[in-house]
Design a protein around this motif. Structure first.
Motif, PDB file in Angstrom:
ATOM      1  N   ALA A 181      98.800  -8.848  18.937  1.00 28.42           N
ATOM      2  CA  ALA A 181      97.597  -8.728  18.802  1.00 28.42           C
ATOM      3  C   ALA A 181      96.714 -10.294  18.761  1.00 28.42           C
ATOM      4  N   TYR A 182      97.586 -11.227  18.418  1.00 28.54           N
ATOM      5  CA  TYR A 182      97.249 -12.669  18.148  1.00 28.54           C
ATOM      6  C   TYR A 182      98.297 -13.536  18.529  1.00 28.54           C
ATOM      7  N   VAL A 183      97.591 -14.684  19.325  1.00 25.37           N
ATOM      8  CA  VAL A 183      98.539 -15.698  19.871  1.00 25.37           C
ATOM      9  C   VAL A 183      97.884 -16.851  19.331  1.00 25.37           C
ATOM     10  N   THR A 184      98.667 -17.823  18.592  1.00 23.70           N
ATOM     11  CA  THR A 184      98.389 -19.211  18.045  1.00 23.70           C
ATOM     12  C   THR A 184      99.106 -20.067  19.048  1.00 23.70           C
ATOM     13  N   GLY A 185      98.408 -21.525  19.177  1.00 21.50           N
ATOM     14  CA  GLY A 185      99.186 -22.375  20.055  1.00 21.50           C
ATOM     15  C   GLY A 185      99.603 -23.424  19.008  1.00 21.50           C
ATOM     16  N   ARG A 186      99.792 -24.731  19.559  1.00 21.98           N
ATOM     17  CA  ARG A 186     100.487 -25.570  18.442  1.00 21.98           C
ATOM     18  C   ARG A 186      99.495 -26.961  18.482  1.00 21.98           C
ATOM     19  N   LEU A 187      99.072 -27.106  17.118  1.00 22.80           N
ATOM     20  CA  LEU A 187      98.221 -28.264  16.809  1.00 22.80           C
ATOM     21  C   LEU A 187      99.065 -29.509  16.690  1.00 22.80           C
ATOM     22  N   SER A 188      98.957 -30.465  17.559  1.00 22.88           N
ATOM     23  CA  SER A 188      99.553 -31.989  17.350  1.00 22.88           C
ATOM     24  C   SER A 188      98.490 -33.029  17.068  1.00 22.88           C
ATOM     25  N   PHE A 189      98.786 -33.856  15.974  1.00 18.67           N
ATOM     26  CA  PHE A 189      98.143 -34.859  15.495  1.00 18.67           C
ATOM     27  C   PHE A 189      98.245 -36.131  16.202  1.00 18.67           C
ATOM     28  N   ILE A 190      97.418 -36.911  16.880  1.00 19.48           N
ATOM     29  CA  ILE A 190      97.311 -37.815  17.505  1.00 19.48           C
ATOM     30  C   ILE A 190      97.299 -39.256  16.676  1.00 19.48           C
ATOM     31  N   ASN A 191      97.147 -38.933  15.508  1.00 19.04           N
ATOM     32  CA  ASN A 191      96.917 -40.403  14.658  1.00 19.04           C
ATOM     33  C   ASN A 191      97.871 -40.465  13.399  1.00 19.04           C
ATOM     34  N   GLN A 192      99.058 -39.865  13.770  1.00 21.94           N
ATOM     35  CA  GLN A 192      99.891 -39.724  12.372  1.00 21.94           C
ATOM     36  C   GLN A 192     100.322 -41.096  12.030  1.00 21.94           C
ATOM     37  N   LYS A 193     100.439 -41.970  12.932  1.00 28.43           N
ATOM     38  CA  LYS A 193     100.719 -43.592  12.457  1.00 28.43           C
ATOM     39  C   LYS A 193      99.744 -44.197  11.962  1.00 28.43           C
ATOM     40  N   THR A 194      98.507 -43.788  12.193  1.00 29.01           N
ATOM     41  CA  THR A 194      97.384 -44.258  11.629  1.00 29.01           C
ATOM     42  C   THR A 194      97.212 -44.708  10.203  1.00 29.01           C
ATOM     43  N   SER A 195      97.733 -43.967   9.155  1.00 33.81           N
ATOM     44  CA  SER A 195      97.833 -44.061   7.780  1.00 33.81           C
ATOM     45  C   SER A 195      99.021 -43.163   7.327  1.00 33.81           C
ATOM     46  N   ASP A 196      99.119 -43.695   5.797  1.00 34.39           N
ATOM     47  CA  ASP A 196     100.303 -42.953   5.376  1.00 34.39           C
ATOM     48  C   ASP A 196      99.786 -41.807   4.882  1.00 34.39           C
TER      49      ASP A 196
END
Length: 388
Positions: A162-177
């Motif tokens: 009934a429901y399908v979710t995708g994958r969220l990927s962060f593009i700035n993970q190295k920008t700050s701690d």
């Protein structure tokens, strides 16, 4: 009284350890047992789809989002776009109208919500306008991969999904701690969800990108979030909510603790109801693995705020009982001290940062509980600027 203190101590310790260590470890073992079970896909399944974007005062990012969605690789005659503006007071609506005029070959509509009641309400209202077979819902600041809609639709291989979710990927993970800590936490959670969906059904989705049949959409209370409400609703109906992590979407994680903390407070605006939404949810004979998944992944995590406090207080009353409780108490003080050190120092030590991030998460739960009890919980919020 000693029995009471010990009971509280060990129950609280179990909740914390199981939520953060026990359940993640157990789910990996379960995943190995179901290693042969793979996500099935049918790329010939290309029904009509409406991509719905909810926006409130998103003039900074809405044009990028519009240019992004019209580049989606999906049959032009089977895809429509619905921009739902949640009572925007900036130039969001103006930008959308101009874009529609400049792109007459695309089926793009703007729906303006008259009274701001939050994302879920905006989706509820706009859903009434959708006539396509499926809906793909996404955020204004999320950039969708060109193949994302095809991937989402390919995962609907049976009626029980009934429901399908995708994958969220962060593009700035190295920008700050802080963005790095959020990305680390998210990657571990994504791995858990993949196994849950492969075995049976996930306990939570992802608001940046998900899909459902239009006929299956439910008008949830505006205070609720689809991330939690939809997968649980379908699971209790005996249907499945799953992940297709090849359906990618990209966002910026919060780069400062203030933004990330506000986001977590927002996520906890209904935390008390999520601990045990319905007693039947733990009927393992009816709901099987979902009962186990929900207890470990949701109930225990939603109890972290009270568990840490009870553990510390009960530990104080047990200090004279044995050296074990002294060590446990000192360990807790050291743990919280490391989080405080992060506040007053510029250390980028990843372990100290993760402890700091974790403590901020627990405090955010407390703020969420306070907002609920005081009547301050609301279905809408101010966006995190560092994510735009």
């Amino acid at each position: 009284m000693e029995i009471l203190y010990k009971s509280l101590f060990y129950i609280s310790a179990f909740v914390i350890v199981w939520a953060m260590v026990g359940y993640p470890k157990s789910i990996k073992i379960i995943g190995r047992l179901y290693n042969s079970r793979k996500l099935e896909k049918d790329y010939t399944h290309q029904p009509t789809v409406t991509v719905m974007v909810v926006a409130h005062n998103e003039e900074k990012v809405i044009l990028d989002k519009l240019n992004n969605i019209i580049e989606i690789d999906y049959p032009r005659n089977k895809i429509e776009f619905l921009i739902t503006s949640d009572n925007s007071t900036d130039r969001t609506n103006e930008v959308v109208r101009q874009f529609i005029e400049e792109h007459p070959n695309f089926k793009i509509r703007l729906y303006e919500v008259k009274a701001r009641k939050g994302k879920t309400n905006a989706q509820n209202e706009a859903h009434k306008l959708v006539s396509t077979d499926f809906m793909v819902l996404t955020d204004a600041n999320s950039i969708m991969d060109k193949k994302s809609v095809k991937e989402l639709m390919a995962a609907f291989t049976s009626e029980d999904i009934a429901y399908v979710t995708g994958r969220l990927s962060f593009i700035n993970q190295k920008t700050s701690d802080i963005s790095g800590a959020q990305a680390t936490y998210w990657d571990s959670d994504v791995a858990i969800r993949e196994i849950e969906g492969r075995v049976q059904t996930i306990t939570a989705g992802n608001g940046a990108i998900y899909a459902c049949r239009t006929k299956d959409y439910i008008d949830f209370n505006p205070i609720q979030s689809h991330d939690i409400a939809m997968p649980r609703f379908y699971a209790l109906e005996g249907r499945r909510a799953i992940c297709n992590h090849d359906a990618l979407v990209y966002e910026k994680a919060g780069e400062v603790i203030e933004d990330e903390f506000s986001r977590k407070v927002r996520m906890n605006r209904t935390i008390l109801k999520h601990i045990l939404p319905e007693l039947r949810i733990f009927n393992v004979f009816q709901y099987k693995w979902f009962s186990y998944f929900y207890f470990g992944h949701r109930t225990c995590r939603y109890l972290l705020w009270i568990s840490h406090l009870v553990l510390l207080i009960s530990n104080v009353f047990l200090l004279n009982d044995s050296w074990f409780y002294i060590v446990a108490f000192v360990g807790q003080l050291l743990f919280y001290s490391l989080a405080i050190i992060k506040i007053f120092s510029k250390t980028n030590n990843k372990y100290v940062t993760m402890i700091y991030y974790y403590c901020a998460t627990v405090i955010a739960q407390w703020v969420g509980v306070y907002n609920i009890v005081s009547g301050k919980a609301k279905p809408f919020w101010e966006k995190a600027e560092s994510t735009r």
